[in-house]
Scaffold this motif. Structure first.
Motif, PDB file in Angstrom:
ATOM      1  N   SER A 178     -12.402   4.741  -3.200  1.00 15.73           N
ATOM      2  CA  SER A 178     -11.814   3.435  -2.838  1.00 15.73           C
ATOM      3  C   SER A 178     -11.761   3.409  -1.294  1.00 15.73           C
ATOM      4  O   SER A 178     -11.734   4.282  -0.615  1.00 15.73           O
ATOM      5  N   ALA A 179     -11.481   2.139  -0.812  1.00 10.78           N
ATOM      6  CA  ALA A 179     -11.543   1.975   0.535  1.00 10.78           C
ATOM      7  C   ALA A 179     -10.180   2.470   1.088  1.00 10.78           C
ATOM      8  O   ALA A 179      -9.027   2.575   0.287  1.00 10.78           O
ATOM      9  N   PRO A 180      -9.817   3.025   2.266  1.00 13.40           N
ATOM     10  CA  PRO A 180      -8.662   3.629   2.853  1.00 13.40           C
ATOM     11  C   PRO A 180      -7.790   2.264   3.380  1.00 13.40           C
ATOM     12  O   PRO A 180      -6.913   2.872   4.149  1.00 13.40           O
ATOM     13  N   PHE A 181      -7.775   1.272   2.785  1.00 16.22           N
ATOM     14  CA  PHE A 181      -7.157   0.258   3.070  1.00 16.22           C
ATOM     15  C   PHE A 181      -6.981  -0.760   2.126  1.00 16.22           C
ATOM     16  O   PHE A 181      -7.869  -1.209   1.040  1.00 16.22           O
ATOM     17  N   PRO A 182      -5.851  -1.518   1.929  1.00 14.21           N
ATOM     18  CA  PRO A 182      -5.574  -2.491   0.927  1.00 14.21           C
ATOM     19  C   PRO A 182      -6.378  -3.826   1.435  1.00 14.21           C
ATOM     20  O   PRO A 182      -6.811  -4.036   2.813  1.00 14.21           O
ATOM     21  N   SER A 183      -6.888  -4.890   0.433  1.00 14.84           N
ATOM     22  CA  SER A 183      -7.370  -6.004   0.677  1.00 14.84           C
ATOM     23  C   SER A 183      -6.780  -7.087   0.131  1.00 14.84           C
ATOM     24  O   SER A 183      -5.740  -7.204  -0.583  1.00 14.84           O
ATOM     25  N   MET A 184      -7.022  -8.402   0.672  1.00 12.10           N
ATOM     26  CA  MET A 184      -6.587  -9.706   0.225  1.00 12.10           C
ATOM     27  C   MET A 184      -7.755 -10.757   0.111  1.00 12.10           C
ATOM     28  O   MET A 184      -8.723 -10.560   0.915  1.00 12.10           O
TER      29      MET A 184
END
Length: 150
Positions: free
Chosen positions: A134-140
């Protein structure tokens, strides 16, 4: 791809050495069913999500954004320019949807998104490209402009 190459690619992908995060195909497909995209403004031939697309060499920031636009821009220092272009496209009557890191503390978020566009925060973390991690950051997902088809 050998194991060593995979490890090297993962190290680059999950560091600040890259600002390119390929949109997960299944994630895009769900949005495309809803929005019916016509133009990917920030793509490479091998990962373009629409028949019509702009490459890095064509520079989507200087091209016209027409039709129903999809944009997953580079996530580096230039990201604010891409967000501004989507905001201006909508202000001119256009329509654009962006996949962005959920950085609500940034100037570009407050200047062009907050209170000005629809925001959908993604539960969990996306797996970009073919990554197993998974990416190391949240997304929107940010939706600029009217939803009705043009």
């Amino acid at each position: 791809m050998c194991r060593k190459e995979t490890q090297m690619n993962s190290k680059v992908m999950f560091s600040s050495k890259t600002d390119v995060w390929a949109t997960p195909q299944g994630f895009f497909d769900e949005l495309d069913r809803e929005f019916h995209f016509e133009l990917d403004v920030c793509a490479a031939p091998e990962n373009a999500k629409c028949r019509r697309f702009y490459t890095k060499e064509q520079d989507g920031l200087v091209q016209p954004w027409t039709g129903r636009v999809w944009c997953n821009p580079p996530y580096g220092r230039e990201i604010g320019k891409w967000v501004k272009k989507a905001f201006e496209t909508a202000a001119g009557g256009g329509f654009a949807v962006m996949l962005l890191p959920a950085r609500t503390d940034t100037r570009w978020f407050h200047d062009y998104i907050y209170g000005k566009a629809e925001v959908r925060f993604i539960r969990g973390r996306l797996k970009f490209g073919d990554s197993k991690n998974s990416a190391p950051f949240p997304s929107m997902v940010v939706i600029f402009g009217e939803r009705k088809r043009t």
